[in-house]
Design a protein around this motif. Structure first.
Motif, PDB file in Angstrom:
ATOM      1  N   MET A  32       0.740  -1.058  -0.046  1.00 60.80           N
ATOM      2  CA  MET A  32       0.038   0.030  -0.186  1.00 60.80           C
ATOM      3  C   MET A  32       0.624   0.769   0.116  1.00 60.80           C
ATOM      4  SD  MET A  32      -3.097   0.249   2.702  1.00 60.80           S
ATOM      5  CE  MET A  32      -4.566   1.131   2.618  1.00 60.80           C
ATOM      6  N   GLY A  33       0.321   1.961  -1.356  1.00 58.55           N
ATOM      7  CA  GLY A  33       1.045   4.003  -1.101  1.00 58.55           C
ATOM      8  C   GLY A  33      -0.114   4.921  -1.096  1.00 58.55           C
ATOM      9  N   GLU A  34       1.247   6.097  -1.612  1.00 58.29           N
ATOM     10  CA  GLU A  34      -0.300   7.064  -1.546  1.00 58.29           C
ATOM     11  C   GLU A  34      -1.036   6.793  -2.257  1.00 58.29           C
ATOM     12  OE1 GLU A  34       0.111  12.081  -0.726  1.00 58.29           O
ATOM     13  OE2 GLU A  34       2.123  10.671  -0.273  1.00 58.29           O
ATOM     14  N   GLY A  35      -2.451   6.875  -2.578  1.00 61.24           N
ATOM     15  CA  GLY A  35      -3.155   6.817  -3.594  1.00 61.24           C
ATOM     16  C   GLY A  35      -3.858   6.213  -4.393  1.00 61.24           C
ATOM     17  N   MET A  63      -3.629   1.146  -3.363  1.00 60.34           N
ATOM     18  CA  MET A  63      -3.096  -0.174  -2.521  1.00 60.34           C
ATOM     19  C   MET A  63      -3.554  -1.381  -3.039  1.00 60.34           C
ATOM     20  SD  MET A  63      -5.537  -2.386  -0.162  1.00 60.34           S
ATOM     21  CE  MET A  63      -5.292  -3.561   0.511  1.00 60.34           C
TER      22      MET A  63
END
Lengths: 187, 184
Positions: free
Chosen positions: A21-24, A26
């Motif tokens: 998962m990361g920014e913006g 998943m």
């Protein structure tokens, strides 16, 4: 003009990437997503032959409300259902019919034996009664009781949900599963 | 044609009145009934979070009782197994050895005691048959499971916690069901 039927053979379930998962965004296991979706939209097929069926009616009704678990639609057609709920005494003559209903269901399918009679024959240890439906179809969850309370049926249903949630997508193609079905004469 | 019974009712074939012909008032009436249900109390009990109290006569899983000194009441007489209509109870008796007086109340005890919860119909005949108040049906239902072999409950699963070693768990398991043990 009739539309030609095409099967999409290009979808492959192998090689699932590790989820992160990361920014913006998943990314996760497809298996987990499918499991989550399946778990919360199980359509039960009630195969009710006696008093456990009455208790299942209470389970479906507003006090216990099976729809809370994603089973809003209780289907009476095997083709559209995921979960076969066998409730009540299954006589030996009824056995092949249970099996036929099971065969008509599409994969993935699950079976829940509700009540003493469906699970083990209960008090009917006689020549005419099947000693548990696991003699004709593979059973995933057993619910004891004579009849089980609606709470107990919901308890069993949550066990099924747990099973559906954690099931591998490849399970139905595995040799072990085929052997299991083979032991029941289903290929 | 002559009627077979005297309960025959003539079908009302009057033409529809003006209000009935209007159609919409009846529809609105129906919709109002549906709408009024929004303000009614929700009957649903969210089961796993909220639990409905069971009736005081509800019969659930069996419990093997101990007396207040923590000794097992069961003498393996077999009356419960005889009374059981589903033949779900099996047991093996053994003789109490010297030095085991704190474990078993009488000279004979059940070395093995098994109940098949899938066979059991929770009728309570075992409780009725028991002369020692050793078995009673609790207020909790038997949980569901994936495998059939999990349902054969053995003695360690059926026995009530020892009141000497774990008085709190004993009280919890006792509920308000078990009869007080009398020294026989």
């Amino acid at each position: 003009m009739a539309r030609p039927v095409q099967y999409n053979n290009t979808i492959k379930f192998e090689g699932i990437p590790e989820g992160y998962m990361g920014e913006g965004f998943m990314a996760t296991n497809f298996e987990k997503v499918v499991g989550l979706a399946r778990k919360n939209s199980i359509w039960p097929l009630p195969f009710a032959t006696s008093c456990c069926g009455i208790e299942f009616m209470a389970t479906m009704a507003s006090h216990y409300d099976l729809a809370r678990f994603g089973s809003e639609r209780v289907g009476f057609s095997p083709r559209q259902c995921d979960l076969l709920m066998v409730m009540g005494t299954i006589a030996k003559k009824m056995g092949p019919i249970v099996k036929q209903v099971y065969l008509q269901m599409a994969e993935p399918r699950w079976v829940m034996a509700v009540g003493a009679c469906a699970s083990s024959g209960g008090i009917f240890d006689t020549y005419s009664v099947l000693q548990g439906i696991d003699q004709v179809v593979p059973v995933d969850v057993y619910v004891p009781g004579c009849p089980p309370r609606p709470e107990a049926i919901l308890d069993g249903f949550m066990k099924i949900q747990e099973l559906v949630h954690n099931e591998s997508l490849r399970r139905r193609h595995s040799d072990r599963y085929k052997d299991l079905l083979g032991s029941y004469g289903i290929q | 044609m002559q009627a077979l019974t005297n309960r025959v009712k003539e079908v009302d074939r009057k033409p529809l009145s003006f209000m009935e012909k209007m159609y919409l008032p009846a529809i609105l009436k129906g919709m109002f009934i549906t709408f009024s249900h929004i303000f009614k109390k929700k009957p649903t009990i969210n089961y796993p979070e909220k639990k409905r109290p069971f009736s005081p006569v509800f019969r659930g899983m069996q419990i093997l009782n101990r007396d207040e000194e923590g000794r097992e009441n069961c003498t393996a007489c077999g009356l419960c197994a005889v009374a059981c209509p589903a033949e779900a109870i099996t047991m093996e008796a053994a003789e109490r050895q010297p030095g085991e007086e704190h474990l078993y109340r009488e000279e004979k005890y059940a070395a093995k005691y098994e109940i098949n919860m899938l066979r059991c119909i929770f009728c309570g005949l075992c409780e009725e048959a028991c002369p020692k108040d050793a078995i009673y049906l609790s207020e909790s239902f038997a949980p569901a499971d994936y495998q059939r072999k999990q349902f054969v409950y053995n003695k360690s699963e059926l026995l009530i916690p020892n009141p000497k070693e774990d008085p709190e768990a004993y009280k919890k398991a006792l509920g308000n069901r078990a009869k007080p043990t009398t020294n026989a």
